[in-house]
Design a protein around this motif. Structure first.
Motif, PDB file in Angstrom:
ATOM      1  N   PHE A 287       0.850  -1.187   0.000  1.00  0.00           N
ATOM      2  CA  PHE A 287       0.000   0.000   0.000  1.00  0.00           C
ATOM      3  C   PHE A 287       0.882   1.231   0.000  1.00  0.00           C
ATOM      4  O   PHE A 287       1.768   1.376   0.835  1.00  0.00           O
ATOM      5  N   ASN A 288       0.636   2.116  -0.936  1.00  0.00           N
ATOM      6  CA  ASN A 288       1.384   3.363  -1.033  1.00  0.00           C
ATOM      7  C   ASN A 288       0.566   4.459  -0.350  1.00  0.00           C
ATOM      8  O   ASN A 288      -0.506   4.809  -0.831  1.00  0.00           O
ATOM      9  N   PRO A 289       1.060   5.033   0.758  1.00  0.00           N
ATOM     10  CA  PRO A 289       0.299   6.054   1.462  1.00  0.00           C
ATOM     11  C   PRO A 289       0.189   7.375   0.692  1.00  0.00           C
ATOM     12  O   PRO A 289      -0.681   8.183   0.961  1.00  0.00           O
ATOM     13  N   ASN A 290       1.081   7.602  -0.254  1.00  0.00           N
ATOM     14  CA  ASN A 290       1.065   8.815  -1.071  1.00  0.00           C
ATOM     15  C   ASN A 290       1.084   8.448  -2.553  1.00  0.00           C
ATOM     16  O   ASN A 290       2.078   8.669  -3.246  1.00  0.00           O
ATOM     17  N   PRO A 291       0.002   7.894  -3.061  1.00  0.00           N
ATOM     18  CA  PRO A 291       0.006   7.445  -4.456  1.00  0.00           C
ATOM     19  C   PRO A 291       0.055   8.611  -5.437  1.00  0.00           C
ATOM     20  O   PRO A 291      -0.450   9.701  -5.150  1.00  0.00           O
ATOM     21  N   THR A 292       0.662   8.360  -6.569  1.00  0.00           N
ATOM     22  CA  THR A 292       0.645   9.348  -7.646  1.00  0.00           C
ATOM     23  C   THR A 292      -0.768   9.403  -8.213  1.00  0.00           C
ATOM     24  O   THR A 292      -1.585   8.511  -7.961  1.00  0.00           O
ATOM     25  N   ALA A 293      -1.041  10.439  -8.983  1.00  0.00           N
ATOM     26  CA  ALA A 293      -2.365  10.551  -9.616  1.00  0.00           C
ATOM     27  C   ALA A 293      -2.623   9.327 -10.493  1.00  0.00           C
ATOM     28  O   ALA A 293      -3.733   8.788 -10.503  1.00  0.00           O
ATOM     29  N   LEU A 294      -1.597   8.873 -11.205  1.00  0.00           N
ATOM     30  CA  LEU A 294      -1.737   7.707 -12.072  1.00  0.00           C
ATOM     31  C   LEU A 294      -2.154   6.478 -11.265  1.00  0.00           C
ATOM     32  O   LEU A 294      -3.109   5.779 -11.616  1.00  0.00           O
ATOM     33  N   GLU A 295      -1.462   6.227 -10.175  1.00  0.00           N
ATOM     34  CA  GLU A 295      -1.770   5.057  -9.352  1.00  0.00           C
ATOM     35  C   GLU A 295      -3.163   5.174  -8.734  1.00  0.00           C
ATOM     36  O   GLU A 295      -3.925   4.204  -8.700  1.00  0.00           O
ATOM     37  N   LYS A 296      -3.492   6.357  -8.253  1.00  0.00           N
ATOM     38  CA  LYS A 296      -4.798   6.570  -7.625  1.00  0.00           C
ATOM     39  C   LYS A 296      -5.936   6.258  -8.608  1.00  0.00           C
ATOM     40  O   LYS A 296      -6.868   5.527  -8.282  1.00  0.00           O
ATOM     41  N   ILE A 297      -5.843   6.773  -9.812  1.00  0.00           N
ATOM     42  CA  ILE A 297      -6.880   6.541 -10.820  1.00  0.00           C
ATOM     43  C   ILE A 297      -6.922   5.079 -11.237  1.00  0.00           C
ATOM     44  O   ILE A 297      -7.991   4.486 -11.368  1.00  0.00           O
ATOM     45  N   ARG A 298      -5.751   4.482 -11.429  1.00  0.00           N
ATOM     46  CA  ARG A 298      -5.702   3.067 -11.818  1.00  0.00           C
ATOM     47  C   ARG A 298      -6.378   2.202 -10.753  1.00  0.00           C
ATOM     48  O   ARG A 298      -7.176   1.319 -11.067  1.00  0.00           O
ATOM     49  N   ARG A 299      -6.067   2.461  -9.495  1.00  0.00           N
ATOM     50  CA  ARG A 299      -6.661   1.680  -8.398  1.00  0.00           C
ATOM     51  C   ARG A 299      -8.167   1.925  -8.278  1.00  0.00           C
ATOM     52  O   ARG A 299      -8.925   1.000  -8.005  1.00  0.00           O
ATOM     53  N   GLU A 300      -8.596   3.188  -8.456  1.00  0.00           N
ATOM     54  CA  GLU A 300     -10.025   3.503  -8.408  1.00  0.00           C
ATOM     55  C   GLU A 300     -10.791   2.697  -9.455  1.00  0.00           C
ATOM     56  O   GLU A 300     -11.938   2.321  -9.243  1.00  0.00           O
ATOM     57  N   GLN A 301     -10.133   2.461 -10.579  1.00  0.00           N
ATOM     58  CA  GLN A 301     -10.763   1.700 -11.660  1.00  0.00           C
ATOM     59  C   GLN A 301     -10.538   0.199 -11.506  1.00  0.00           C
ATOM     60  O   GLN A 301     -10.921  -0.582 -12.378  1.00  0.00           O
ATOM     61  N   LYS A 302      -9.904  -0.176 -10.398  1.00  0.00           N
ATOM     62  CA  LYS A 302      -9.632  -1.586 -10.095  1.00  0.00           C
ATOM     63  C   LYS A 302      -8.906  -2.288 -11.235  1.00  0.00           C
ATOM     64  O   LYS A 302      -9.218  -3.406 -11.625  1.00  0.00           O
TER      65      LYS A 302
END
Length: 73
Positions: free
Chosen positions: A4-19
Motif C-alpha cells: 500500500f502506497n500512502p502517497n500514491p501518484t495521480a496515475l496510481e490513484k486513478i488506476r486503483r479507483e478503476q480496479k
C-alpha cells in the motif's frame, strides 16, 4: 501482494479507483509494465514523460491527460 502506497501518484490513484492492475493497464495502453511501476513509485516523472506515453495511459484509463499528471504545487 502489492504494498500500500500512502502517497500514491495521480496515475496510481486513478488506476486503483478503476480496479485495474498494472499488467492490464500495460496491455491496454501499450506502455511497458515496468515503466508504469516506475511512474507510480516516483522513480520516473510522468510529468516530463513523452506525450505519446501520457496520452496512451490516459486513453487506457479513459481520463483526460491532465488527470494522471501530478500537480507540483
Amino acid at each position: 501482494m502489492p504494498k500500500f502506497n500512502p502517497n500514491p501518484t495521480a496515475l496510481e490513484k486513478i488506476r486503483r479507483e478503476q480496479k485495474m492492475s498494472r499488467e492490464k493497464l500495460s496491455e491496454i495502453s501499450g506502455v511497458n509494465c515496468r515503466s508504469i511501476e516506475c511512474y507510480e513509485q516516483g522513480k520516473r516523472d510522468l510529468n516530463i514523460a513523452n506525450v505519446k506515453t501520457v496520452r496512451a495511459l490516459a486513453k487506457a484509463l479513459n481520463v483526460p491527460m491532465e488527470k494522471i499528471l501530478d500537480d507540483d504545487e
